[in-house]
Write an enzyme that holds these catalytic residues in place. Structure first.
Site, PDB file in Angstrom:
ATOM      1  N   LYS A  49      11.890  -1.017  -0.017  1.00 45.78           N
ATOM      2  CA  LYS A  49      10.454  -0.729   0.028  1.00 45.78           C
ATOM      3  C   LYS A  49      10.281   0.777   0.002  1.00 45.78           C
ATOM      4  CE  LYS A  49       6.566  -1.790   3.041  1.00 45.78           C
ATOM      5  NZ  LYS A  49       6.139  -2.564   4.194  1.00 45.78           N
ATOM      6  N   ASP A  54      -1.430  -5.617  13.253  1.00 44.72           N
ATOM      7  CA  ASP A  54      -1.880  -6.039  11.924  1.00 44.72           C
ATOM      8  C   ASP A  54      -1.256  -7.396  11.602  1.00 44.72           C
ATOM      9  OD1 ASP A  54      -3.288  -5.878   9.581  1.00 44.72           O
ATOM     10  OD2 ASP A  54      -1.780  -4.681   8.534  1.00 44.72           O
ATOM     11  N   GLU A  80      -0.294 -12.378   5.511  1.00 40.03           N
ATOM     12  CA  GLU A  80       0.376 -11.559   4.506  1.00 40.03           C
ATOM     13  C   GLU A  80       1.562 -10.798   5.088  1.00 40.03           C
ATOM     14  OE1 GLU A  80      -2.802 -11.837   5.051  1.00 40.03           O
ATOM     15  OE2 GLU A  80      -4.035 -11.472   3.279  1.00 40.03           O
ATOM     16  N   SER A  98       0.832  -1.196   0.000  1.00 42.88           N
ATOM     17  CA  SER A  98       0.000   0.000   0.000  1.00 42.88           C
ATOM     18  C   SER A  98       0.867   1.246   0.000  1.00 42.88           C
ATOM     19  CB  SER A  98      -0.891  -0.013   1.227  1.00 42.88           C
ATOM     20  OG  SER A  98      -0.112  -0.307   2.357  1.00 42.88           O
ATOM     21  N   PHE A  99       2.079   1.108   0.447  1.00 40.29           N
ATOM     22  CA  PHE A  99       2.955   2.269   0.499  1.00 40.29           C
ATOM     23  C   PHE A  99       3.550   2.581  -0.870  1.00 40.29           C
ATOM     24  CE2 PHE A  99       4.146   1.132   5.122  1.00 40.29           C
ATOM     25  CZ  PHE A  99       2.927   1.604   5.530  1.00 40.29           C
ATOM     26  N   GLY A 100       3.842   1.572  -1.588  1.00 40.84           N
ATOM     27  CA  GLY A 100       4.488   1.774  -2.879  1.00 40.84           C
ATOM     28  C   GLY A 100       5.133   0.487  -3.333  1.00 40.84           C
ATOM     29  N   LYS A 101       6.042   0.634  -4.285  1.00 41.04           N
ATOM     30  CA  LYS A 101       6.647  -0.568  -4.875  1.00 41.04           C
ATOM     31  C   LYS A 101       7.711  -1.148  -3.950  1.00 41.04           C
ATOM     32  CE  LYS A 101       5.864   0.205  -9.751  1.00 41.04           C
ATOM     33  NZ  LYS A 101       5.458   1.588 -10.028  1.00 41.04           N
ATOM     34  N   VAL A 102       7.922  -2.429  -4.131  1.00 42.34           N
ATOM     35  CA  VAL A 102       8.973  -3.112  -3.375  1.00 42.34           C
ATOM     36  C   VAL A 102       9.938  -3.730  -4.391  1.00 42.34           C
ATOM     37  CG1 VAL A 102       9.446  -4.900  -1.671  1.00 42.34           C
ATOM     38  CG2 VAL A 102       7.326  -3.605  -1.524  1.00 42.34           C
TER      39      VAL A 102
HETATM   40  N1  LIG Z   1      11.496  -8.327   2.923  1.00 42.65           N
HETATM   41  C1  LIG Z   1      10.859  -8.748   1.830  1.00 42.65           C
HETATM   42  N2  LIG Z   1      11.341  -9.751   1.091  1.00 42.65           N
HETATM   43  C2  LIG Z   1      10.701 -10.176  -0.012  1.00 42.65           C
HETATM   44  N3  LIG Z   1       9.555  -9.648  -0.460  1.00 42.65           N
HETATM   45  C3  LIG Z   1       9.022  -8.647   0.223  1.00 42.65           C
HETATM   46  C4  LIG Z   1       9.636  -8.136   1.409  1.00 42.65           C
HETATM   47  N4  LIG Z   1       8.878  -7.140   1.880  1.00 42.65           N
HETATM   48  C5  LIG Z   1       7.844  -7.029   1.056  1.00 42.65           C
HETATM   49  N5  LIG Z   1       7.911  -7.929   0.058  1.00 42.65           N
HETATM   50  C6  LIG Z   1       6.972  -8.111  -1.037  1.00 42.65           C
HETATM   51  O1  LIG Z   1       6.329  -6.890  -1.294  1.00 42.65           O
HETATM   52  C7  LIG Z   1       4.926  -7.009  -1.096  1.00 42.65           C
HETATM   53  C8  LIG Z   1       4.396  -5.774  -0.429  1.00 42.65           C
HETATM   54  O2  LIG Z   1       5.087  -5.547   0.784  1.00 42.65           O
HETATM   55  P1  LIG Z   1       4.363  -5.127   2.124  1.00 42.65           P
HETATM   56  O3  LIG Z   1       3.218  -6.046   2.379  1.00 42.65           O
HETATM   57  O4  LIG Z   1       5.361  -5.017   3.201  1.00 42.65           O
HETATM   58  O5  LIG Z   1       3.853  -3.716   1.717  1.00 42.65           O
HETATM   59  P2  LIG Z   1       2.752  -2.920   2.466  1.00 42.65           P
HETATM   60  O6  LIG Z   1       2.683  -1.607   1.830  1.00 42.65           O
HETATM   61  O7  LIG Z   1       3.074  -2.923   3.897  1.00 42.65           O
HETATM   62  O8  LIG Z   1       1.484  -3.783   2.145  1.00 42.65           O
HETATM   63  P3  LIG Z   1       0.156  -3.946   2.964  1.00 42.65           P
HETATM   64  O9  LIG Z   1       0.146  -2.929   4.031  1.00 42.65           O
HETATM   65  O10 LIG Z   1      -0.865  -3.748   1.930  1.00 42.65           O
HETATM   66  O11 LIG Z   1       0.182  -5.346   3.485  1.00 42.65           O
HETATM   67  C9  LIG Z   1       4.743  -8.250  -0.252  1.00 42.65           C
HETATM   68  O12 LIG Z   1       3.578  -8.864  -0.587  1.00 42.65           O
HETATM   69  C10 LIG Z   1       5.913  -9.108  -0.621  1.00 42.65           C
HETATM   70  O13 LIG Z   1       5.597  -9.902  -1.717  1.00 42.65           O
END
Ligand SMILES: Nc1ncnc2c1ncn2[C@@H]1O[C@H](COP(=O)(O)OP(=O)(O)OP(=O)(O)O)[C@@H](O)[C@H]1O
Length: 849
Positions: A66, A153, A157, A47-51
């Site tokens: 991230k 949370d 996931e 939700s924050f952006g691309k990883v």
């Molecule tokens: N440390 C990591 N190693 C490998 N993949 C990762 C890692 N962190 C995040 N990802 C990948 O990136 C995606 C999004 O990351 P993350 O869930 O942390 O983002 P977010 O913005 O916190 O998402 P949300 O709040 O919607 O769950 C994850 O589903 C995962 O596939």
């Protein structure tokens, strides 16, 4: 001498080529580098952006980058809490890079991806593996709790699997400390994982809602379906508050059931402590060993002896000093958890050194482990009740068994290593296999070393004789060898080849990443992916600060990264995470006193929400439960929500109020060390102390007068005094924005009230506001919205088919119906592949931090 014409032309061509190259680099729109990291590819989108997957330029270590927007307060929250954690089952945060518009977090790379995806592929996780994985998850939460932080949370996931298949807790966007506030009010999380008290909007104890979510996670891991999950959110909520989950004895044993029942106690005070959870028979033997090691880690860290004490660290520091590095600066960065380039480089170098240390002494570490295994307490299998009854004997038997199996590993190591085997090596992530790296080279070296060692070790047993300088096998042994090869081949070719740890130590996480698409095509998912409904304190922090804005704030997942099954889910629209605030209960004044722009956004949001409220209520109250109307309404609501989010995002004051200095990565200390109540002399009212270190900027930007909104200046003064008393603590703390609100509002009073007189009466479920009201709209629906709901008989006809025991959402029901026609239950039951995530060896190694 003047160059010839030909030479001149060549020179010209060279100059123009290099000029064009530079120009090309400048005009590239694609992102290549961030700080010391080279971006390799996108691995996900949150939700924050691309990883992104990236490589550290100096150490060639793989990390995940991230990206988040500076304008997203949850990013600040995430960084703030995450950097305080240094624990084996929590993803490491190496570095934080702040650019003009974005915040980049360099995180430990977990190639196994999410536990959710793993479960989706496996359908259910065997009890033994559940116990092992769940111990690691509970260990991580236990560690966070010991730092006086609640995650809020917890969900499948947010648990990633590393290359060894170990669980790693991540995503601290909704985390908050409980040191200054034992009872929280902000509703946040993901509905299906939410505790009843959150649903009922009672003030809640943070730790206990994490415990509940752990119960949901364990249940889902075992059953492959969620305990409370309806198409309709309101029904889901009703079931969370009123129903007990259904336990299927085909998948769960008495211990597992007992543990889940304890975790899912409706009364939070009845839920067990995490120490009790780790000591529960279901967790045996993993839980107790994790508890012991976590305790040690916590103790060591609380004593402040965290870094630069081990031989390895001292050696590395010496090397760096000799190379001209400012080691004092490195020490400072690391000790203060600055998460800057120095600290990041140190962490990554150290990890690299640790790895090469293991490679340098593989024999020693192996034999040490073997000895340890023989004498260590038992590690009986779950099915072996004998082992449980007699841990002494069971332990020895199990240890011997493991040693025997290690021997068989040796046999398989001696097999010719083909490409498939290499791919399955637990030492390598799929990404590493495909991209090639320093690691790949070192692993090859490691394999070669092992092969050589084993070759010489076993040559006598196998009757290898040297003839003319080359080895030859006696016919008997040649036969044996052939048989081994065949068995491996047949295993390899078997369509049901299990992803369990085999001779090559295949780990499930690897398998997950390897071919999720193919597998998902064969077996459709039973679970849907849930986005966090994080409203939370975040609600105070966004200009909108409400549930709805949170919902739409989250972009859709990256297309190419979403597995087939998930795309399906995407199409039907995933339920998202909620972050809400009960306006009447809240101390949060942030939104209401936000800038003009913010208020405009809020009013837009509120109006859209009110209409959403009405629509949802009317649909739910409809006796026919016509969901089509609901859908139309929802889509309309979504549009409106998006609009309000956009307006919130474009709020000028929002941007202007976030100065760079807010994002300065200053020193971090855990809320544990900030526990002001623990200091004895200070009341809760003083807890805004640290806020002042950073908060003052916010206050001035928002045009707050130095006197609180209600003309109560003394708290801030007290806080200043406190800062003087305890400068180090004050310096090291950045308080959440929510704290501002508490400061200016009546949080102190509320805490006193809740602590002194107990929690005020909470509204009954039928008094619940509809989700839209979560946004902070003060109006309540006039009609009890849940009064009409008749919970369906939730016992599943065909357990394995549905994602939940309840009627479930329509898409899963459709899946179920299709499957009832086409498949038989037992075959599905057996369809799950079994794997043994992470051996005790892995755990031992990794916990040895
Ligand atoms: N440390 C990591 N190693 C490998 N993949 C990762 C890692 N962190 C995040 N990802 C990948 O990136 C995606 C999004 O990351 P993350 O869930 O942390 O983002 P977010 O913005 O916190 O998402 P949300 O709040 O919607 O769950 C994850 O589903 C995962 O596939």
């Amino acid at each position: 001498m003047f160059p010839s014409r030909l030479e001149q032309n060549q020179l010209k061509a060279n100059i123009s080529a290099s000029y064009n190259k530079l120009y090309g680099q400048f005009s590239l729109t694609e992102l290549r580098d961030v700080g010391n990291y080279r971006i390799l590819k996108i691995v996900g989108e949150g939700s924050f952006g691309k990883v992104y997957l990236a490589s550290h330029r100096l150490t060639h270590q793989k990390v995940v980058l991230k990206m988040g927007s500076k304008n997203d307060p949850n990013v600040v929250r995430e960084v703030f809490y995450h950097r305080q954690f240094d624990y084996v089952y929590i993803t490491k945060l190496y570095e934080v890079i702040v650019t003009e518009n974005s915040v980049w977090m360099a995180l430990e790379y977990c190639p196994g991806k999410e536990l959710y995806e793993y479960l989706l592929i496996k359908k259910r996780i065997p009890l033994d593996e559940c116990s092992h994985l769940f111990s690691q998850i509970v260990g991580a939460v236990f560690y966070a709790h010991s730092m006086k932080c609640v995650h809020r949370d917890l969900k499948l996931e947010n648990i990633l699997l590393d290359k060894k298949g170990q669980a790693k807790l991540t995503d601290f966007g909704f985390t908050r400390e409980c040191a200054t506030k034992g009872i929280l009010e902000t509703v946040c999380g993901t509905t299906v994982y939410m505790a009843p008290e959150l649903i009922e909007r009672k003030p809640y104890e943070g730790y206990k809602i994490d415990t509940w979510s752990l119960g949901i996670i364990l249940y889902t891991m075992i059953h492959g379906a969620m305990p409370f999950d309806e198409e309709d959110d309101i029904k889901t909520k009703y079931r969370i508050v009123n129903n007990e989950p259904f336990y299927d004895d085909n998948f769960i044993d008495a211990n597992g059931k007992d543990l889940i029942m304890q975790l899912l106690q409706k009364d939070p005070s009845q839920r067990p402590s995490l120490t009790q959870v780790l000591q529960h028979p279901f967790m045996f033997p993993h839980g107790s060993s994790i508890l012991e090691k976590t305790d040690k880690t916590i103790k060591r860290q609380s004593q402040g002896c965290k870094h630069f004490h081990s031989k390895l660290e001292r050696r590395l520091l010496k090397k760096l000093k000799q190379s001209g590095f400012d080691t004092q600066a490195i020490k400072q960065s690391v000790n203060k958890k600055k998460c800057d380039a120095l600290a990041g480089t140190w962490q990554l170098l150290l990890e690299k050194e640790k790895r090469s240390e293991i490679l340098r002494h593989p024999k020693r570490s192996r034999s040490v482990l073997s000895v340890k295994k023989v004498f260590e307490p038992s590690l009986p299998s779950r099915k072996g009740s004998e082992d449980l009854k007699n841990p002494e004997q069971g332990g020895k038997a199990a240890s011997l068994k493991r040693i025997m199996s290690r021997k068989s590993d040796t046999v398989s190591i001696r097999q010719p290593i083909n490409a498939t085997q290499l791919k399955m090596s637990p030492q390598q992530s799929p990404a590493e296999q495909t991209e090639g790296s320093g690691n790949t080279r070192s692993n090859k070296k490691h394999n070669f070393f092992n092969k050589m060692t084993n070759f010489f070790k076993t040559k006598k047993q196998n009757g290898i004789h040297y003839q003319n300088g080359s080895p030859s096998l006696s016919s008997k042994n040649a036969d044996k060898r052939k048989r081994n090869t065949n068995s491996f081949e047949s295993n390899k070719n078997s369509p049901h080849r299990s992803p369990t740890r085999n001779g090559n130590g295949l780990m499930p996480g690897i398998d997950v990443e390897k071919k999720p698409h193919e597998k998902l095509k064969i077996e459709e998912p039973m679970l849907k992916k849930f986005k966090s409904n994080t409203s939370s304190e975040g609600s105070r922090q966004t200009s909108m600060g409400n549930y709805d804005s949170e919902l739409d704030h989250r972009p859709a997942n990256n297309e190419h990264e979403v597995p087939e099954g998930n795309k399906l889910l995407e199409q039907r629209g995933r339920p998202m995470s909620i972050l809400s605030q009960q306006s009447e209960m809240s101390n949060d004044t942030y939104n209401s006193e936000y800038s003009t722009d913010g208020n405009i956004s809020n009013s837009k949001a509120n109006s859209s929400i009110s209409s959403n409220n009405r629509n949802i209520s009317s649909v739910i109250l409809s006796p026919t439960g016509d969901l089509t109307d609901n859908q139309t309404t929802q889509s309309r609501v979504t549009t409106r929500r998006s609009m309000s989010i956009m307006s919130s995002a474009s709020s000028a004051s929002e941007r202007s109020s976030r100065t760079d200095s807010f994002y300065d990565i200053s020193t971090a200390s855990s809320p544990k060390t900030m526990d002001l109540r623990a200091m004895g002399n200070y009341s809760n009212a003083d807890t805004m102390v640290p806020r002042m270190t950073v908060g003052s900027q916010w206050l001035s930007k928002r045009g707050r007068s130095p006197v609180g909104r209600r003309g109560r200046p003394p708290k801030r003064n007290i806080s200043r005094k406190l800062m003087n008393h305890s400068s180090s603590a004050a310096q090291s703390v950045i308080q959440e924005e929510s704290s501002f609100d508490n400061e200016d509002d009546n949080s102190g009073a509320l805490i006193e009230e809740t602590e002194g007189q107990g929690i005020p009466d909470a509204p009954l479920l039928h008094d619940l506001e509809t989700p839209s009201s979560i946004s902070g709209t003060p109006s309540k629906p006039s009609t009890p919205i849940c009064a009409e709901i008749q919970p369906t008989d939730t016992r599943p006809v065909l357990f394995a088919m549905g994602r939940s025991f309840s009627g479930g959402s329509r898409w899963s029901r459709n899946l179920s119906e299709e499957r009832i026609l086409t498949s038989d239950f037992p075959s599905l039951q057996n369809a799950g592949v079994h794997s043994d995530i992470g051996s005790a060896d892995d755990e031992d190694n990794s916990l040895d931090d």
